[in-house]
Scaffold this motif. Structure first.
Motif, short mmCIF file in Angstrom:
data_model
loop_
_atom_site.label_atom_id
_atom_site.label_comp_id
_atom_site.label_asym_id
_atom_site.label_seq_id
_atom_site.Cartn_x
_atom_site.Cartn_y
_atom_site.Cartn_z
N GLU A 29 -4.71 17.33 -6.93
CA GLU A 29 -5.61 17.64 -5.81
C GLU A 29 -6.79 18.47 -6.30
O GLU A 29 -6.89 19.67 -6.07
N LYS A 38 4.85 23.53 -0.28
CA LYS A 38 4.18 22.55 0.59
C LYS A 38 3.68 23.20 1.87
O LYS A 38 2.56 22.92 2.32
N ASN A 39 4.50 24.05 2.47
CA ASN A 39 4.10 24.72 3.72
C ASN A 39 2.91 25.64 3.49
O ASN A 39 1.98 25.69 4.31
N ALA A 55 -0.17 23.48 2.98
CA ALA A 55 -0.60 22.86 4.24
C ALA A 55 -1.46 23.81 5.07
O ALA A 55 -2.41 23.38 5.74
N GLU A 110 -2.61 18.77 0.83
CA GLU A 110 -1.39 17.94 0.88
C GLU A 110 -0.79 17.93 -0.52
O GLU A 110 -1.21 17.18 -1.39
N ARG A 123 1.64 17.33 -3.64
CA ARG A 123 2.56 16.32 -4.17
C ARG A 123 3.05 16.78 -5.53
O ARG A 123 2.25 17.13 -6.40
#
Length: 346
Positions: free
Chosen positions: A246, A273-274, A277, A282, A284
């Motif tokens: 990203e 991840k949280n 976000a 996003e 990965r």
């Protein structure tokens, strides 16, 4: 004659059980693919979601393929041609699944229970159809009936090679070696080196965020982890995944990692991840082989250039082998970095 009748009776007895097993395997493969499509699976399966087979996700291919098999299985008793097509598709799927397992073991580095269940169902289905084909042979006792078995074997090989040609790695994995931002054709490489639990690194972060765009106009740059604190090892896989996955929102993701590091020393993927976000990223997770490859490269860069402290900005001209090392909050300033880049360009 009596021997032939006994053979036919034996084969007929196996028909019902094999037919049931065939349907069971198709159902298992179908619902397993649905679970995979809805991410109701393990970490290894999550990584597999990023892979494609001729542009389609494994889950999508599994659902469509299982549906086609169900239709053909319903019709194959009415036609030898349909039965033959069904057997060829099943055999080719078995070959493809063998390669998919290889991808999980070697490239992803994790096993997924759902994916293994689907693969097992396909292998059992192939064995079932193989047995049904043997039924046809034992009822006729003709050598020419061995031809379907040869075709099934050939289909298995074809499926293996089709998967080999069609499987595509995640987009970020294709650029696994691309850790760079800024002026990609620059002669000078700039490395921002830090530790997630270094207090001086935290103080330098705002400065780095501010000067990164200016550095990017005249050189290519990237970010490396140097684990002065042991806890930083826990963050390296997440940072490397962010770095290659990203780039557009890298700085936002970096802030998220800093926030997580201020709260915990052993994060898990869900926490990361949280946190990402909340910053519009996003996240990965990169596959295991990519993380290991980049980790080794980072270690090599740090050792070969004698970097021992954080925060540090390492500026290198790979052609001339010249380098500049700026360490500490006082030296890591935009004028010093830009001046070092200009000197190393000449």
């Amino acid at each position: 004659m009596e021997e032939l009748q006994q053979g036919e009776k034996f084969c007929q007895q196996r028909w019902v059980s094999l037919d049931f097993l065939t349907w069971l395997c198709i159902v298992v493969a179908f619902f397993g693919s649905i679970l995979s499509a809805f991410n109701i699976c393990t970490g290894g399966c999550t990584a597999a979601h990023e892979y494609r087979l001729f542009g389609l996700s494994f889950a999508t291919v599994g659902i469509l393929f299982s549906a086609v098999l169900a239709v053909l299985n319903h019709l194959r008793s009415n036609s030898q041609i349909i039965h033959g097509v069904f057997a060829m598709l099943v055999s080719s799927a078995s070959g493809a699944e063998l390669f998919f397992l290889h991808v999980q073991k070697v490239e992803i580095g994790q096993w997924c229970a759902v994916c293994i269940t689907i693969a097992t169902a396909v292998f059992v289905l192939t064995a079932s159809i193989f047995s049904i084909t043997l039924k046809e042979i034992c009822m006729k006792w003709r050598f020419r009936k061995l031809v379907p078995l040869v075709i099934m074997t050939a289909s298995f090989v074809v499926g293996l090679f089709v998967a080999l040609a069609g499987v595509q790695q995640p987009a970020f994995a294709e650029e696994a070696g691309n850790i760079w931002f800024g002026k990609k054709n620059s002669k000078v490489e700039v490395y921002f080196i830090s530790d997630w639990f270094c207090s001086y690194c935290r103080k330098t972060e705002p400065t780095i965020e501010r000067i990164a765009p200016s550095v990017g106009k005249v050189a290519k740059y990237t970010f490396l982890d140097m684990p002065i604190h042991r806890e930083t090892y826990e963050f390296i896989p997440f940072h490397l995944s962010l770095l290659v996955g990203e780039k557009r929102k890298y700085l936002q993701g970096r802030r998220a990692l800093m926030e997580v590091a201020s709260k915990t020393r052993k994060p898990d993927e869900t926490v990361i991840k949280n946190a990402m976000a909340k910053h519009g990223v996003e996240f990965r997770m990169a596959d295991f082989s990519t993380i290991m490859k980049l980790s080794n490269e980072v270690t090599s860069i740090l050792l070969s250039n004698g970097v021992k402290v954080t925060p540090t900005v390492l500026i290198v001209n790979p052609e001339t082998k010249e380098k500049r090392i700026l360490s500490g909050t006082n030296q890591i300033q935009e004028p010093y970095i830009l001046a070092a880049i200009r000197n190393l360009e000449n």
